[in-house]
Design a protein around this motif. Sequence first.
Motif, mmCIF file in Angstrom:
data_model
loop_
_atom_site.group_PDB
_atom_site.id
_atom_site.type_symbol
_atom_site.label_atom_id
_atom_site.label_comp_id
_atom_site.label_asym_id
_atom_site.label_seq_id
_atom_site.Cartn_x
_atom_site.Cartn_y
_atom_site.Cartn_z
ATOM 1 N N PHE A 147 52.164 67.511 -10.399
ATOM 2 C CA PHE A 147 51.261 68.623 -10.522
ATOM 3 C C PHE A 147 49.789 68.943 -11.605
ATOM 4 N N PRO A 148 50.248 68.766 -12.656
ATOM 5 C CA PRO A 148 49.669 69.030 -13.562
ATOM 6 C C PRO A 148 47.678 68.134 -13.275
ATOM 7 N N HIS A 149 48.531 66.774 -12.959
ATOM 8 C CA HIS A 149 46.379 66.091 -12.607
ATOM 9 C C HIS A 149 46.015 66.421 -11.755
ATOM 10 N N LEU A 150 46.365 67.312 -10.511
ATOM 11 C CA LEU A 150 46.099 68.137 -9.743
ATOM 12 C C LEU A 150 45.130 69.955 -10.104
ATOM 13 N N LEU A 151 45.753 70.067 -11.206
ATOM 14 C CA LEU A 151 45.210 71.447 -11.825
ATOM 15 C C LEU A 151 44.318 71.501 -12.437
ATOM 16 N N ARG A 152 44.031 69.930 -13.123
ATOM 17 C CA ARG A 152 42.744 69.045 -13.477
ATOM 18 C C ARG A 152 41.649 68.747 -13.083
ATOM 19 N N SER A 153 42.385 68.460 -11.938
ATOM 20 C CA SER A 153 41.133 68.001 -11.239
ATOM 21 C C SER A 153 39.712 68.714 -10.383
ATOM 22 N N SER A 154 38.673 68.777 -9.617
ATOM 23 C CA SER A 154 37.944 69.345 -9.477
ATOM 24 C C SER A 154 38.068 70.272 -8.542
ATOM 25 N N VAL A 155 39.798 69.889 -7.725
ATOM 26 C CA VAL A 155 40.118 71.161 -6.658
ATOM 27 C C VAL A 155 40.607 72.122 -6.966
ATOM 28 N N TYR A 156 41.014 72.846 -8.617
ATOM 29 C CA TYR A 156 41.427 73.496 -9.125
ATOM 30 C C TYR A 156 40.350 74.140 -10.477
ATOM 31 N N ALA A 157 40.297 72.438 -11.617
ATOM 32 C CA ALA A 157 39.482 72.775 -12.548
ATOM 33 C C ALA A 157 40.306 73.883 -13.613
#
Length: 390
Positions: A147-157
């Motif tokens: 989950f933390p990787h998703l929060l840091r991706s361009s999806v949420y950034a």
Amino acid sequence: MKGQAHILPIIVLSQFAGTSLWFAGNAILPDIQRELSIQTNALGNITTVVQFGFIAGTLIFAIFSVADRFVPSKVFFISSVIAALANVAIIWLAKNAATLFVLRFITGFFLAGIYPVGMKIAADWYEKGLGKALGYLVGALVLGTAFPHLLRSSVYALPWKHVLIFTSAFAAIGGLLILLFVGEGPFRKPATRFQPSALIQVFRSADFRAAALGYFGHMWELYTFWAFVPTILLLYVSSDRQMNISLWAFIIIAVGALSCVAGGYVAEKIGSARLAFYALLCSGICCLASPSFFQLPVSAFTFIMVLWGICVIADSPQFSTLVAQTAIPEYKGTALTIVTSIGFAITIASVQLISYIFDHWTKTTAVFLLLAPGPFIGLMFLFRLVRQAK
């Protein structure tokens, strides 16, 4: 179970929330490195210190049989709140590497009251179909890890401080849900007294030892693979290829949640031991073949990495099922906790070895061959249970 349909979804959601704290530090590592001027072996150290905390926590919980002597839902709630506070405190208290590591250690320590205790709660509610229930539960762990990787991706950034705030609030809410809506399961057999010898008693069963040793081989590979997924992707794109590292790291790790759930259903047909054997064999082959992955085109590379992400974790809930089924009933929680503790101690050796060789000797992709001994040693021990299941 009539009237209790809400139990498993709440346990799964709360496990997902709590374990999102696990790799929060890894997901925001570049920002923390810049903020605190940390250089040497940052990935290995920040991963290892959480594992050390988790091992210390699980040892204490196991020695004092915390999950068996106290109400598991209360243990889960208290652990979730303290782990969340230590996670978010990085924003204000982490002034250097030492304070950062202390806070990550505390988070890891109280994750011992979330992950294995969550499995104990599930085992108290589900005797039949435990493999399927734990498939959902470990799937939640996988999503929490990714989950933390998703929060840091361009999806949420999200900014790195917001990642810490979000994951901490989420974990605390998860603990509260367990406290308010999940009580003691009908299959709970509480231990009546403190008995340190329980740590030795659980290992007297040959079947239990086979399940535990198979799990230990699995753990040599699992967390090192997860920790190095962003590094593997960076190595691949260094050859002038384009890829959203954070998003693909999330996908490769998170897809394991689906394999855990699907594996739980398959295990009902073929048995937990056989499902674990096949998954461990598949991930072991991926370890051996890993140097060749970097020569593949992007589509083939992403496919094989997703396949590795599927295989590397599909066996985990089935190992926990085998451990729970072969343990002394009154000390099921202690058995799950001590096996988890030893398994995570093994991850420290694996993470540090791969990280040291990668940083100091060579950055060659062949370094990931060193993950292969774990799965294949695990297969040797697991074969006993596979043979019995025929």
